[in-house]
Design a protein around this motif. Structure first.
Motif, PDB file in Angstrom:
ATOM      1  N   ARG A 151      16.095   7.442  -3.152  1.00  0.00           N
ATOM      2  CA  ARG A 151      16.933   6.720  -4.115  1.00  0.00           C
ATOM      3  C   ARG A 151      16.235   5.486  -4.678  1.00  0.00           C
ATOM      4  O   ARG A 151      16.781   4.807  -5.534  1.00  0.00           O
ATOM      5  N   LEU A 152      15.029   5.215  -4.196  1.00  0.00           N
ATOM      6  CA  LEU A 152      14.243   4.105  -4.744  1.00  0.00           C
ATOM      7  C   LEU A 152      13.472   4.597  -5.968  1.00  0.00           C
ATOM      8  O   LEU A 152      13.201   5.786  -6.105  1.00  0.00           O
ATOM      9  N   SER A 153      13.091   3.672  -6.829  1.00  0.00           N
ATOM     10  CA  SER A 153      12.250   4.048  -7.961  1.00  0.00           C
ATOM     11  C   SER A 153      10.857   4.415  -7.437  1.00  0.00           C
ATOM     12  O   SER A 153      10.502   4.097  -6.290  1.00  0.00           O
ATOM     13  N   ASP A 154      10.061   5.070  -8.248  1.00  0.00           N
ATOM     14  CA  ASP A 154       8.699   5.428  -7.833  1.00  0.00           C
ATOM     15  C   ASP A 154       7.902   4.189  -7.437  1.00  0.00           C
ATOM     16  O   ASP A 154       7.181   4.195  -6.432  1.00  0.00           O
ATOM     17  N   LYS A 155       8.039   3.123  -8.206  1.00  0.00           N
ATOM     18  CA  LYS A 155       7.317   1.880  -7.920  1.00  0.00           C
ATOM     19  C   LYS A 155       7.769   1.279  -6.585  1.00  0.00           C
ATOM     20  O   LYS A 155       6.942   0.869  -5.764  1.00  0.00           O
ATOM     21  N   GLU A 156       9.080   1.247  -6.356  1.00  0.00           N
ATOM     22  CA  GLU A 156       9.612   0.699  -5.102  1.00  0.00           C
ATOM     23  C   GLU A 156       9.166   1.548  -3.912  1.00  0.00           C
ATOM     24  O   GLU A 156       8.740   1.023  -2.875  1.00  0.00           O
ATOM     25  N   ARG A 157       9.229   2.881  -4.074  1.00  0.00           N
ATOM     26  CA  ARG A 157       8.813   3.786  -3.008  1.00  0.00           C
ATOM     27  C   ARG A 157       7.328   3.596  -2.690  1.00  0.00           C
ATOM     28  O   ARG A 157       6.923   3.558  -1.534  1.00  0.00           O
ATOM     29  N   ASP A 158       6.505   3.431  -3.718  1.00  0.00           N
ATOM     30  CA  ASP A 158       5.072   3.209  -3.511  1.00  0.00           C
ATOM     31  C   ASP A 158       4.813   1.923  -2.732  1.00  0.00           C
ATOM     32  O   ASP A 158       3.894   1.857  -1.914  1.00  0.00           O
ATOM     33  N   GLN A 159       5.625   0.894  -2.960  1.00  0.00           N
ATOM     34  CA  GLN A 159       5.465  -0.355  -2.223  1.00  0.00           C
ATOM     35  C   GLN A 159       5.810  -0.171  -0.741  1.00  0.00           C
ATOM     36  O   GLN A 159       5.139  -0.730   0.126  1.00  0.00           O
ATOM     37  N   VAL A 160       6.832   0.617  -0.459  1.00  0.00           N
ATOM     38  CA  VAL A 160       7.181   0.888   0.936  1.00  0.00           C
ATOM     39  C   VAL A 160       6.095   1.747   1.576  1.00  0.00           C
ATOM     40  O   VAL A 160       5.669   1.482   2.710  1.00  0.00           O
ATOM     41  N   TYR A 161       5.602   2.760   0.855  1.00  0.00           N
ATOM     42  CA  TYR A 161       4.505   3.582   1.379  1.00  0.00           C
ATOM     43  C   TYR A 161       3.289   2.729   1.704  1.00  0.00           C
ATOM     44  O   TYR A 161       2.645   2.920   2.728  1.00  0.00           O
ATOM     45  N   ALA A 162       2.953   1.801   0.817  1.00  0.00           N
ATOM     46  CA  ALA A 162       1.767   0.969   1.022  1.00  0.00           C
ATOM     47  C   ALA A 162       1.851   0.185   2.327  1.00  0.00           C
ATOM     48  O   ALA A 162       0.853   0.000   3.020  1.00  0.00           O
ATOM     49  N   LYS A 163       3.033  -0.255   2.685  1.00  0.00           N
ATOM     50  CA  LYS A 163       3.215  -1.053   3.894  1.00  0.00           C
ATOM     51  C   LYS A 163       3.494  -0.196   5.119  1.00  0.00           C
ATOM     52  O   LYS A 163       2.989  -0.475   6.203  1.00  0.00           O
ATOM     53  N   CYS A 164       4.284   0.840   4.976  1.00  0.00           N
ATOM     54  CA  CYS A 164       4.803   1.572   6.136  1.00  0.00           C
ATOM     55  C   CYS A 164       4.195   2.953   6.354  1.00  0.00           C
ATOM     56  O   CYS A 164       4.356   3.511   7.430  1.00  0.00           O
ATOM     57  N   GLY A 165       3.562   3.510   5.350  1.00  0.00           N
ATOM     58  CA  GLY A 165       3.031   4.861   5.513  1.00  0.00           C
ATOM     59  C   GLY A 165       1.976   5.199   4.484  1.00  0.00           C
ATOM     60  O   GLY A 165       2.134   6.144   3.722  1.00  0.00           O
ATOM     61  N   PRO A 166       0.886   4.426   4.442  1.00  0.00           N
ATOM     62  CA  PRO A 166      -0.128   4.675   3.414  1.00  0.00           C
ATOM     63  C   PRO A 166      -0.861   6.012   3.587  1.00  0.00           C
ATOM     64  O   PRO A 166      -1.340   6.577   2.616  1.00  0.00           O
ATOM     65  N   ASP A 167      -0.932   6.513   4.797  1.00  0.00           N
ATOM     66  CA  ASP A 167      -1.551   7.801   5.063  1.00  0.00           C
ATOM     67  C   ASP A 167      -0.613   8.898   4.563  1.00  0.00           C
ATOM     68  O   ASP A 167       0.536   8.988   4.994  1.00  0.00           O
ATOM     69  N   THR A 168      -1.084   9.737   3.658  1.00  0.00           N
ATOM     70  CA  THR A 168      -0.206  10.742   3.058  1.00  0.00           C
ATOM     71  C   THR A 168       0.309  11.753   4.080  1.00  0.00           C
ATOM     72  O   THR A 168       1.320  12.409   3.822  1.00  0.00           O
ATOM     73  N   THR A 169      -0.322  11.864   5.240  1.00  0.00           N
ATOM     74  CA  THR A 169       0.197  12.782   6.268  1.00  0.00           C
ATOM     75  C   THR A 169       1.461  12.231   6.916  1.00  0.00           C
ATOM     76  O   THR A 169       2.186  12.967   7.576  1.00  0.00           O
ATOM     77  N   ILE A 170       1.732  10.945   6.731  1.00  0.00           N
ATOM     78  CA  ILE A 170       2.953  10.323   7.254  1.00  0.00           C
ATOM     79  C   ILE A 170       4.093  10.461   6.245  1.00  0.00           C
ATOM     80  O   ILE A 170       5.251  10.446   6.595  1.00  0.00           O
TER      81      ILE A 170
END
Length: 91
Positions: free
Chosen positions: A52-71
């Protein structure tokens, strides 16, 4: 009722230290029937859903919490256990 909308904005706030969207999510979901109650949670048995987050918001969470695409899961979530996720956010 699980408040998935607010939950996703909570993880965004934890990852970015920005609380404006979390505050708005809480305000947007406060009007419910008098016999109902929201369940605010960190995680249930599913992945951390960020759909439910925007792509930009989701990318920010990924960068901090799950940058590895396998996560990352289904291009909208994180499969990490909550303890590891909180440790990553704290670092």
């Amino acid at each position: 009722m699980f408040n998935f909308f607010t939950n996703q904005h909570l993880f965004y706030a934890l990852a970015t230290s920005e609380v404006k969207l979390l505050r708005k999510a809480l305000e947007d979901t406060k009007n419910i029937p008098p016999t109902a109650q929201w369940a605010h949670f960190l995680r249930n048995h599913d992945e951390v859903d960020l759909g439910r987050l925007s792509d930009k918001e989701r990318d920010q969470v990924y960068a901090k919490c799950g940058p590895d695409t396998t996560i990352q899961l289904y291009k909208r979530g994180i499969r990490r256990r909550l303890g590891l996720l909180c440790l990553v956010i704290a670092v």
